[in-house]
Design an enzyme around this catalytic site. Structure first.
Site, PDB file in Angstrom:
ATOM      1  N   GLY A  72       0.846  -1.793  -0.110  1.00 32.85           N
ATOM      2  CA  GLY A  72       0.055  -0.357  -0.322  1.00 32.85           C
ATOM      3  C   GLY A  72       0.500   1.987  -0.008  1.00 32.85           C
ATOM      4  N   TYR A 118     -11.756   5.485  14.437  1.00 25.48           N
ATOM      5  CA  TYR A 118     -10.842   5.363  13.489  1.00 25.48           C
ATOM      6  C   TYR A 118     -10.579   7.450  12.851  1.00 25.48           C
ATOM      7  CZ  TYR A 118      -8.138   5.873   9.045  1.00 25.48           C
ATOM      8  OH  TYR A 118      -7.528   5.925   8.152  1.00 25.48           O
ATOM      9  N   LYS A 134      -7.073   9.774  13.344  1.00 25.36           N
ATOM     10  CA  LYS A 134      -6.835  10.573  12.789  1.00 25.36           C
ATOM     11  C   LYS A 134      -6.775  12.498  13.120  1.00 25.36           C
ATOM     12  CE  LYS A 134      -5.237   7.578  10.800  1.00 25.36           C
ATOM     13  NZ  LYS A 134      -3.646   6.781  10.277  1.00 25.36           N
TER      14      LYS A 134
END
Length: 264
Positions: free
Chosen positions: A12, A151, A155
């Site tokens: 990735g 999540y 972030k």
């Protein structure tokens, strides 16, 4: 020649960072859990670009993993000029019904690992008065996201943390950049447990990992504090809270993400 340490480097975005930094003749320390993938990438890049590439096979969710990684880098005798905090995980679903251990693991990996590694490698950069840190945040950082709550919150932490470090370290010649991509061409959404229709939607608007890294390195070279790489849809998503009430943004994402949450 500079040396970059990249976490989550086996695939990735991490592998794309390795490829593009190697093309800049940057020596590498690649960190991930998969030894086979890391070794194959290291062999390819060292042969193609005639650079030094070391691998560190390490699961960063394990207790004392960051200490182990730091000590390994010290033993290699490598001074890290660029730290790319790329490793992270996500989890889709209703928080109250989620796996508690997985939520705590997400906080550990997405937040604590980046904080710890930054704290360990930043003093050396300041002492040498050169270097940088690239922290992977997300467009999710700009808003609360029901069914993706931990999540998005993790972030948001990374974005705020990175921008603060950018300001703190400018006078030391050390640059810190937060990267806020939207959906990217990886297995992230499947691995996070998103329902198939949302995986398909993300695939239609995703940004290739090569583009994410290219835009990131351009922003890093310009000494910017934050970049939203990729197509126009990503800055639009990041800007939603500027034009809508915060409750309206959360309600919007509940509608978008919540259709299948009760079925998980």
């Amino acid at each position: 020649m500079t040396t970059a340490l990249i976490t989550g480097a086996s695939a990735g975005i991490g592998a794309a960072f390795a490829q593009q930094l190697a093309a800049r003749r940057t020596d590498l320390v690649l960190v991930a859990r998969s030894e086979d993938k890391l070794q194959a990438l290291a062999d390819s890049l060292s042969h193609q670009y005639q650079i030094q590439v070391d691998i560190v096979v390490q699961d960063l969710t394990v207790t004392y993993a960051t200490e182990t990684l730091f000590q390994t880098v010290q033993q290699l005798g490598r001074a890290i000029d660029l730290l790319v905090n790329n490793v992270g995980i996500g989890d889709y679903g209703d928080f109250a019904e989620s796996d508690r251990d997985l939520q705590l693991k997400m906080v550990q990996l997405n937040i604590a690992t980046a904080v710890d590694l930054s704290h360990r490698f930043l003093p050396g950069m300041r002492q040498r008065r050169t270097g940088g840190i690239i922290n992977l945040s997300s467009v999710a950082a700009f808003q609360a996201m029901p069914y993706f709550s931990i999540y998005a919150a993790s972030k948001a932490f990374i974005l705020s943390f990175s921008e603060a470090l950018w300001a703190e370290n400018k006078s030391y010649g050390v640059h810190v950049l937060a990267v806020c991509p939207g959906p990217v061409g990886s297995k992230f959404f499947k691995d996070a447990g998103f329902p198939p229709f949302l995986v398909d939607v993300a695939a239609k608007v995703d940004t290739p990992v090569e583009t994410v890294v290219r835009d990131t390195l351009k922003a890093f070279d310009k000494r910017e504090s934050m970049v939203v790489p990729g197509s126009l849809i990503n800055p639009i998503l990041a800007a939603l809270p500027r034009f809508l009430p915060r409750e309206g943004v959360s309600s919007f994402w509940k509608l978008v993400l919540g259709n299948d949450a009760s079925k998980q």
